[in-house]
Design an enzyme around this catalytic site. Sequence first.
Site, PDB file in Angstrom:
ATOM      1  N   ASP A 189       0.869  -1.170   0.000  1.00  0.00           N
ATOM      2  CA  ASP A 189       0.000   0.000   0.000  1.00  0.00           C
ATOM      3  C   ASP A 189       0.915   1.233   0.000  1.00  0.00           C
ATOM      4  OD1 ASP A 189      -2.359   1.651   0.509  1.00  0.00           O
ATOM      5  OD2 ASP A 189      -1.498   1.864   2.514  1.00  0.00           O
TER       6      ASP A 189
ATOM      7  N   ASP B 120      -0.029   5.075   0.864  1.00  0.00           N
ATOM      8  CA  ASP B 120      -0.152   6.107   1.897  1.00  0.00           C
ATOM      9  C   ASP B 120      -0.309   5.483   3.280  1.00  0.00           C
ATOM     10  OD1 ASP B 120      -0.038   8.039  -0.115  1.00  0.00           O
ATOM     11  OD2 ASP B 120      -2.197   7.883  -0.467  1.00  0.00           O
TER      12      ASP B 120
END
Length: 593
Positions: free
Chosen positions: A34, A36
């Site tokens: 992922d 952020d």
Amino acid sequence: MPQVEPDQRRSARVGARSGRGGGVPRLFDAVLLDRDGTLIEDVPYNGDPQRVRPMPGARAALDALRAAGLRLAVVTNQSGLAKGLFTEAQLGLVHARVEQLLGPFDAWLVCPHDDEDRCDCRKPAPKLIHAAARRLGTTPQRCVLIGDIGRDVTAALAAGAQAVLVPTPVTRSAETSAAPWVAEDLATAVAEILRRQTAIAPPADRPTAPSVAPPSPVAVGTVSPPPVGAGPTRSSRPGGGTGTVLVVRSDSAGDVVVTGPGIRAVAAHARRVVLLCGPRGRAAADLLPGVDTVVVHQLPWIDPVPAPVTGPDIAVLTATLAAINADEAIIFTSYHQSPLPLALLLRTVGVERISAISDDYPGSLLDVRHRVPVGVPEPERALSLAAAAGYPLPPDDEPALRLRPVPPPPARAGVPGYVVLHPGSAAQSRGLPPDLAADIVRTLVEAGHRVVVTGGPDEVALTAQVAGGIAVDLGGGTELADLAAIVAGAAAVIVGNTGPAHLAAAYGVPVVSLFAPTVPFGQWGPWRVPTVRLGDPDAPCRGTRAATCPVPGHPCLSGIRPGEVLTALTLLGVAPTRPPMLAEAATLAGSGR
Ligand SMILES: [Zn+2]
């Protein structure tokens, strides 16, 4: 669906040096990240490369993965595009800055939509995970995702990948509780990924498949009849390798199934594999590839409802062990079980080499004393013990649960594409509340799913109530192989933490896991198969190992809404097979009229 079973031992020997991964078995080909809150600090809707800040330790962690030969992809939701808060060009500049700071990634997968777009790629939907795996030339099962919120974990599991949650202050505590695997930071997550990968490879300082004296021709115990479509019998296998290896896994069918990859690893190198299991694991043992002979004896220090230990019973067990005449023994256990009583008996009959996982000091009872941290999936635990004993899984044998092919499902189940709901469990604490199961059936049937309800001979009343005249009731079956056939023909299986969840994983059938948290999900959840977990991971039964729910109302599962099961099936890509209908019409359809 039934699957082709190659002559695993033959292919293992041939493929050991030429297979994928340069002769070393691999759990993972790739790590998906992922963006952020995982790789870089979460700056909401950031279109400015100057505001990119790596998370602490990110560069070193990523470089460690690159050095280990793992491919890397970023999988990220960027709804700022849909909202018009930044442009694709700005996003490109941000990603260039990320690569400048953190090094190159092999693929970037971005969902540009917002929740209102109802796209099929925004996490928790699994499409980005599938796409990333494809771009990296592998499968979701060989990927592990690292993310910071529940959406990341759900997407990974729904694709069949593994997932590590690295919580940040924005992570909700329920998301952390539900995750199969939690690490405190990126560096810790990466270290554990690399440790797990290494743990199934052979120790560098010892040769694999140690050569010992030819096996004794003595065969004892119950010889399994060859199941339908079974692989070759022993006489057709090439010779060579270690002689007779006794592998042990007591307890239930599910326990035996999750040990399967470890047993296949042994079988790839041994001339003969004898499996000692308990009476409740016998039927599963007959479905395991790689087992030549099954010997049944209840071990009173393992069984949850143990018979008393008596001198005559131990004498029978000791004589049975002696007659196996094993060259060595590998005792597989779950993390709360002790291998040491059996190791003592094996020593008394002269077994020269014994391997097991033991946190307790084994003295001279074990030759290979293996240790595994808490939280490792049971099949990986077994694979790592086999590897430590010198029996790594051959690189051309996919690390996955697998059972022998089964015949097509019975005609009463209907054509494949139905959804199985299995409400019961040997342990009440892990079964579904009957009213909830009946509500789920009604909701699914009305949505257009064909539902088959399964259960054992002592669950006839339960399955009849749950099927409610609108689903196919196949309760009362006695043979595990028949249940396996029904499961193998299903589009998905809805089940608690019990045997059929592992049967589904073994036949590659997606699972909606209604998981009571009495034991860790990461250890006992369906392994390397698309899965959606439902249920309250923080219920008071968490970690109790209780066989009977200790909390009135069975709250870990009774709070599940039937609509959540429908949503889970959608995430798993399992669509209804007919248009939605009213309950009355469903009743007619379910009764076959
Ligand atoms: Zn999307």
